[in-house]
Design a protein around this motif. Structure first.
Motif, mmCIF file in Angstrom:
data_model
loop_
_atom_site.group_PDB
_atom_site.id
_atom_site.type_symbol
_atom_site.label_atom_id
_atom_site.label_comp_id
_atom_site.label_asym_id
_atom_site.label_seq_id
_atom_site.Cartn_x
_atom_site.Cartn_y
_atom_site.Cartn_z
ATOM 1 N N ASN A 1 21.111 48.381 38.288
ATOM 2 C CA ASN A 1 19.905 48.368 37.456
ATOM 3 C C ASN A 1 20.094 47.591 36.156
ATOM 4 N N VAL A 2 20.926 46.564 36.174
ATOM 5 C CA VAL A 2 21.149 45.729 34.997
ATOM 6 C C VAL A 2 20.240 44.507 35.115
ATOM 7 N N PRO A 3 19.455 44.205 34.075
ATOM 8 C CA PRO A 3 18.600 43.018 34.125
ATOM 9 C C PRO A 3 19.436 41.755 34.356
ATOM 10 N N ALA A 4 18.911 40.852 35.145
ATOM 11 C CA ALA A 4 19.651 39.637 35.521
ATOM 12 C C ALA A 4 20.110 38.838 34.310
ATOM 13 N N ASP A 5 19.320 38.812 33.241
ATOM 14 C CA ASP A 5 19.698 38.030 32.070
ATOM 15 C C ASP A 5 20.829 38.672 31.263
ATOM 16 N N GLN A 6 21.209 39.891 31.591
ATOM 17 C CA GLN A 6 22.302 40.570 30.896
ATOM 18 C C GLN A 6 23.627 40.507 31.658
ATOM 19 N N ILE A 7 23.587 40.061 32.907
ATOM 20 C CA ILE A 7 24.811 40.047 33.717
ATOM 21 C C ILE A 7 25.782 38.965 33.240
ATOM 22 N N GLN A 8 25.294 37.751 33.036
ATOM 23 C CA GLN A 8 26.199 36.669 32.624
ATOM 24 C C GLN A 8 26.872 36.956 31.278
ATOM 25 N N PRO A 9 26.147 37.432 30.251
ATOM 26 C CA PRO A 9 26.860 37.763 29.007
ATOM 27 C C PRO A 9 27.946 38.815 29.211
ATOM 28 N N PHE A 10 27.710 39.778 30.097
ATOM 29 C CA PHE A 10 28.738 40.782 30.375
ATOM 30 C C PHE A 10 29.928 40.131 31.075
ATOM 31 N N LEU A 11 29.662 39.303 32.081
ATOM 32 C CA LEU A 11 30.739 38.696 32.866
ATOM 33 C C LEU A 11 31.601 37.742 32.041
ATOM 34 N N LEU A 12 31.004 37.061 31.073
ATOM 35 C CA LEU A 12 31.741 36.061 30.307
ATOM 36 C C LEU A 12 32.188 36.552 28.929
ATOM 37 N N GLY A 13 31.714 37.711 28.504
ATOM 38 C CA GLY A 13 32.095 38.243 27.201
ATOM 39 C C GLY A 13 32.844 39.557 27.282
ATOM 40 N N GLU A 14 32.224 40.545 27.892
ATOM 41 C CA GLU A 14 32.814 41.884 27.933
ATOM 42 C C GLU A 14 33.897 42.010 29.012
ATOM 43 N N ALA A 15 33.654 41.485 30.191
ATOM 44 C CA ALA A 15 34.629 41.619 31.280
ATOM 45 C C ALA A 15 35.985 41.000 30.917
ATOM 46 N N PRO A 16 36.027 39.773 30.362
ATOM 47 C CA PRO A 16 37.341 39.235 29.971
ATOM 48 C C PRO A 16 38.017 40.075 28.882
ATOM 49 N N ARG A 17 37.219 40.672 28.005
ATOM 50 C CA ARG A 17 37.800 41.536 26.970
ATOM 51 C C ARG A 17 38.506 42.729 27.604
ATOM 52 N N LEU A 18 37.922 43.261 28.675
ATOM 53 C CA LEU A 18 38.531 44.390 29.366
ATOM 54 C C LEU A 18 39.781 43.979 30.144
ATOM 55 N N LEU A 19 39.772 42.783 30.720
ATOM 56 C CA LEU A 19 40.897 42.310 31.519
ATOM 57 C C LEU A 19 42.073 41.808 30.681
ATOM 58 N N PHE A 20 41.787 41.246 29.518
ATOM 59 C CA PHE A 20 42.798 40.546 28.730
ATOM 60 C C PHE A 20 44.047 41.367 28.419
ATOM 61 N N PRO A 21 43.948 42.615 27.953
ATOM 62 C CA PRO A 21 45.189 43.335 27.621
ATOM 63 C C PRO A 21 46.134 43.488 28.810
ATOM 64 N N PHE A 22 45.585 43.642 29.992
ATOM 65 C CA PHE A 22 46.415 43.813 31.184
ATOM 66 C C PHE A 22 47.017 42.477 31.617
ATOM 67 N N GLY A 23 46.231 41.409 31.568
ATOM 68 C CA GLY A 23 46.757 40.082 31.861
ATOM 69 C C GLY A 23 47.811 39.665 30.841
ATOM 70 N N ARG A 24 47.584 40.015 29.587
ATOM 71 C CA ARG A 24 48.534 39.718 28.515
ATOM 72 C C ARG A 24 49.887 40.375 28.795
ATOM 73 N N ARG A 25 49.866 41.616 29.272
ATOM 74 C CA ARG A 25 51.109 42.323 29.586
ATOM 75 C C ARG A 25 51.823 41.664 30.761
ATOM 76 N N VAL A 26 51.088 41.289 31.807
ATOM 77 C CA VAL A 26 51.700 40.628 32.969
ATOM 78 C C VAL A 26 52.365 39.328 32.520
ATOM 79 N N LEU A 27 51.681 38.562 31.672
ATOM 80 C CA LEU A 27 52.222 37.305 31.171
ATOM 81 C C LEU A 27 53.482 37.542 30.339
ATOM 82 N N ALA A 28 53.438 38.511 29.436
ATOM 83 C CA ALA A 28 54.601 38.812 28.591
ATOM 84 C C ALA A 28 55.797 39.240 29.438
ATOM 85 N N ASP A 29 55.544 40.055 30.459
ATOM 86 C CA ASP A 29 56.635 40.490 31.339
ATOM 87 C C ASP A 29 57.231 39.314 32.113
ATOM 88 N N ALA A 30 56.373 38.400 32.583
ATOM 89 C CA ALA A 30 56.871 37.247 33.349
ATOM 90 C C ALA A 30 57.756 36.365 32.471
#
Length: 168
Positions: free
Chosen positions: A101-130
């Motif tokens: 039930n998310v309006p279509a015009d709100q999906i892209q801002p979430f995918l390109l703004g909020e989603a990477p913010r949520l993923l970044f700390p975990f990707g950052r840890r994988v990178l640091a460990d490597a």
């Protein structure tokens, strides 16, 4: 007490499509691709000067289901010292995000703004460990304001489109 009878139990779904509140959330996250190269080992460990580090980011999105999107955070790191490559890391860290039930015009801002913010700390840890596992001090990337980057890019694209329309 009469009010309690009208208030739905928060743990129970509403009946007959009455659950119309917008919802977005992460379903899962995972390493999609990881590559670490240490082409000049062991000689590179004898170099006393710290490496010059170049970090590049890219965000990709794709719809994988009716209300499910994959967001990929690609991080490419190249470290050089004394004219030699110290290490190269390519990481693609991804997550699945569900929408209801998310309006279509709100999906892209979430995918390109909020989603990477949520993923970044975990990707950052994988990178640091490597990097650490490759024999170097862990590379701890500074936090990134992906929402602000998205807004800046949207504004720039809006200016470009307005310029093209204005010239027509």
């Amino acid at each position: 007490m009469a009010d309690d009878a009208l208030t739905p139990d928060p743990g129970q779904p509403l009946a007959n499509g009455a659950d119309t509140a917008p919802a977005a959330g992460m379903i899962s996250q995972y390493v999609k691709d990881l590559s670490f190269e240490n082409p000049n080992a062991p000689a590179i460990y004898q170099t006393p000067e710290p490496p010059q580090i170049d970090v590049q980011f890219n965000i990709g999105t794709g719809q994988v289901g009716e209300e499910v999107h994959e967001v990929t955070l690609k991080i490419d790191v190249r470290a050089e010292t004394g004219g030699q490559v110290a290490f190269i890391v390519d990481l693609t860290y991804a997550g699945l995000f569900g929408f209801r039930n998310v309006p279509a015009d709100q999906i892209q801002p979430f995918l390109l703004g909020e989603a990477p913010r949520l993923l970044f700390p975990f990707g950052r840890r994988v990178l640091a460990d490597a990097v650490r596992d490759g024999g170097f001090p862990p590379l701890l990337l500074e936090p990134i304001d992906f929402a602000q980057l998205y807004l800046q890019q949207s504004a720039q694209q809006g200016d470009v489109q307005a310029g093209v329309v204005g010239q027509a």
